[in-house]
Design an enzyme around this catalytic site. Sequence first.
Site, PDB file in Angstrom:
ATOM      1  N   HIS A  42      20.604  58.329  68.574  1.00  0.00           N
ATOM      2  CA  HIS A  42      20.164  58.213  69.798  1.00  0.00           C
ATOM      3  C   HIS A  42      20.654  59.642  70.475  1.00  0.00           C
ATOM      4  O   HIS A  42      21.693  60.000  70.780  1.00  0.00           O
ATOM      5  CB  HIS A  42      21.008  57.343  70.559  1.00  0.00           C
ATOM      6  CG  HIS A  42      20.744  56.949  72.051  1.00  0.00           C
ATOM      7  ND1 HIS A  42      21.566  56.949  72.778  1.00  0.00           N
ATOM      8  CD2 HIS A  42      19.632  56.777  72.753  1.00  0.00           C
ATOM      9  CE1 HIS A  42      21.079  56.764  74.175  1.00  0.00           C
ATOM     10  NE2 HIS A  42      19.677  56.597  74.085  1.00  0.00           N
ATOM     11  N   ARG A  43      19.682  60.247  70.963  1.00  0.00           N
ATOM     12  CA  ARG A  43      19.839  61.667  71.521  1.00  0.00           C
ATOM     13  C   ARG A  43      20.522  62.508  70.531  1.00  0.00           C
ATOM     14  O   ARG A  43      21.374  63.583  70.931  1.00  0.00           O
ATOM     15  CB  ARG A  43      20.554  61.495  72.854  1.00  0.00           C
ATOM     16  CG  ARG A  43      19.820  60.687  73.905  1.00  0.00           C
ATOM     17  CD  ARG A  43      20.572  60.519  75.091  1.00  0.00           C
ATOM     18  NE  ARG A  43      20.339  59.311  76.056  1.00  0.00           N
ATOM     19  CZ  ARG A  43      20.855  58.792  76.999  1.00  0.00           C
ATOM     20  NH1 ARG A  43      21.836  59.586  77.523  1.00  0.00           N
ATOM     21  NH2 ARG A  43      20.357  57.718  77.482  1.00  0.00           N
ATOM     22  N   GLU A  69      16.352  60.718  67.938  1.00  0.00           N
ATOM     23  CA  GLU A  69      15.819  60.601  69.101  1.00  0.00           C
ATOM     24  C   GLU A  69      16.108  61.913  70.254  1.00  0.00           C
ATOM     25  O   GLU A  69      17.086  62.192  70.321  1.00  0.00           O
ATOM     26  CB  GLU A  69      16.140  59.459  69.662  1.00  0.00           C
ATOM     27  CG  GLU A  69      14.968  58.944  70.990  1.00  0.00           C
ATOM     28  CD  GLU A  69      15.923  58.889  72.400  1.00  0.00           C
ATOM     29  OE1 GLU A  69      15.446  58.879  73.415  1.00  0.00           O
ATOM     30  OE2 GLU A  69      17.153  59.164  72.031  1.00  0.00           O
ATOM     31  N   ASP A  71      14.688  63.244  74.198  1.00  0.00           N
ATOM     32  CA  ASP A  71      14.064  62.886  75.309  1.00  0.00           C
ATOM     33  C   ASP A  71      13.084  64.095  76.021  1.00  0.00           C
ATOM     34  O   ASP A  71      13.749  65.205  75.831  1.00  0.00           O
ATOM     35  CB  ASP A  71      14.978  62.343  76.558  1.00  0.00           C
ATOM     36  CG  ASP A  71      15.706  61.331  76.106  1.00  0.00           C
ATOM     37  OD1 ASP A  71      15.082  60.253  76.103  1.00  0.00           O
ATOM     38  OD2 ASP A  71      16.656  61.212  75.834  1.00  0.00           O
ATOM     39  N   HIS A  84      17.639  64.195  78.862  1.00  0.00           N
ATOM     40  CA  HIS A  84      17.378  62.728  79.232  1.00  0.00           C
ATOM     41  C   HIS A  84      17.007  62.578  80.837  1.00  0.00           C
ATOM     42  O   HIS A  84      16.224  61.747  81.216  1.00  0.00           O
ATOM     43  CB  HIS A  84      18.743  61.928  78.974  1.00  0.00           C
ATOM     44  CG  HIS A  84      18.489  60.367  79.190  1.00  0.00           C
ATOM     45  ND1 HIS A  84      19.031  59.960  80.450  1.00  0.00           N
ATOM     46  CD2 HIS A  84      18.296  59.588  78.412  1.00  0.00           C
ATOM     47  CE1 HIS A  84      19.025  58.719  80.339  1.00  0.00           C
ATOM     48  NE2 HIS A  84      18.471  58.315  79.244  1.00  0.00           N
ATOM     49  N   GLU A 144      10.688  60.678  72.907  1.00  0.00           N
ATOM     50  CA  GLU A 144      10.582  59.773  73.885  1.00  0.00           C
ATOM     51  C   GLU A 144      10.136  60.623  75.066  1.00  0.00           C
ATOM     52  O   GLU A 144      10.425  61.619  75.422  1.00  0.00           O
ATOM     53  CB  GLU A 144      11.986  59.003  74.187  1.00  0.00           C
ATOM     54  CG  GLU A 144      11.697  58.217  75.671  1.00  0.00           C
ATOM     55  CD  GLU A 144      12.966  57.343  76.100  1.00  0.00           C
ATOM     56  OE1 GLU A 144      12.748  56.964  77.033  1.00  0.00           O
ATOM     57  OE2 GLU A 144      13.869  57.215  75.342  1.00  0.00           O
ATOM     58  N   LYS A 146      10.040  61.019  78.512  1.00  0.00           N
ATOM     59  CA  LYS A 146      10.721  60.687  79.772  1.00  0.00           C
ATOM     60  C   LYS A 146      10.171  60.653  80.831  1.00  0.00           C
ATOM     61  O   LYS A 146       9.884  61.833  81.203  1.00  0.00           O
ATOM     62  CB  LYS A 146      12.092  61.234  79.460  1.00  0.00           C
ATOM     63  CG  LYS A 146      13.122  60.941  80.587  1.00  0.00           C
ATOM     64  CD  LYS A 146      13.579  59.429  80.327  1.00  0.00           C
ATOM     65  CE  LYS A 146      14.145  59.311  79.279  1.00  0.00           C
ATOM     66  NZ  LYS A 146      14.853  57.728  79.244  1.00  0.00           N
ATOM     67  N   ASP A 269      24.351  55.429  69.037  1.00  0.00           N
ATOM     68  CA  ASP A 269      25.050  56.832  69.320  1.00  0.00           C
ATOM     69  C   ASP A 269      25.928  57.169  68.025  1.00  0.00           C
ATOM     70  O   ASP A 269      26.138  58.468  68.003  1.00  0.00           O
ATOM     71  CB  ASP A 269      26.029  56.871  70.397  1.00  0.00           C
ATOM     72  CG  ASP A 269      25.489  56.619  71.582  1.00  0.00           C
ATOM     73  OD1 ASP A 269      23.977  56.700  71.906  1.00  0.00           O
ATOM     74  OD2 ASP A 269      25.866  56.217  72.707  1.00  0.00           O
TER      75      ASP A 269
END
Length: 277
Positions: A42-43, A69, A71, A84, A144, A146, A269
């Site tokens: 995640h990120r 991932e 954003d 993000h 993603e 955003k 994460d």
Amino acid sequence: MPKIKTLLAGIAGVLLFSGILLPHGAGAETTATKSQFLNIAHRGASGYAPENTIAAFDKAVTMKADYFEVDVQRSKDGHLVILHDNTVDRTTDGTGYIGDLTLEEIKQLDAGSWFGEEFAGEPIPTLNEVLDRYRSKNIGILIELKSPELYPGIEAEVALLLAQKKLDKRTDKIIVQSFNHDVMKNYHRLQPTIPVGVLVSYTPEGVSDEQLRQFSTYADYVNPNQRLVNHDLVQRVHANGMKITPYTIRAESEARQMMAAGVDGVITDFPELGRLR
């Protein structure tokens, strides 16, 4: 609005001329070609390095995540950048909205010191830089979009960039997702060769069969808040021909609960949590 429609029409024309824009659903893969449980950082590995930075993405590679991932938003001067929040305030030493800052201004910001001194000076990357750096590495990228409602036409710009880099048919490499489902419908229309994910926020009523039916007309993944996930939802997602990878897993107990429900992967994460099976 006419200018936006003209932009979309122009980009769509380029995609069509290139043989990339197909009729709705034609040539699309229904799922990503990877068959294993998907371990999505995640990120980046954001439990270990500042989110949405090269340091976090490199850590995800080192930890052997299947995807990381990112954003994607758009700068004032039209560059696709990775952050993000809609503002730079939380994760940099600057202030202001991404859409009000030029790329030059964004590149001057320190996006690492807030996380730890060892990351001082870590810059905000662009999507172009990320695609170039990791295209040949053994990891996929979950893109993603955003707040795409703030950046009209961003889905077409991402589609065109992927096509230019010959990543538009890499169903093992790229997934594109968003909370804005109308934008994802349009993205699928523009680039049906790339798997699409729909992000779903928590609501007490959950996800209805009708929503899943609608998602299945253009999406390959349903990626819900983990609080929505149970065995019933997983079964219904699978019955509609889609996969499910919930967000955001931060504890072993959460990961084990998701795996027991039968999900196809987790967005976490801490990439080690995706390898508990």
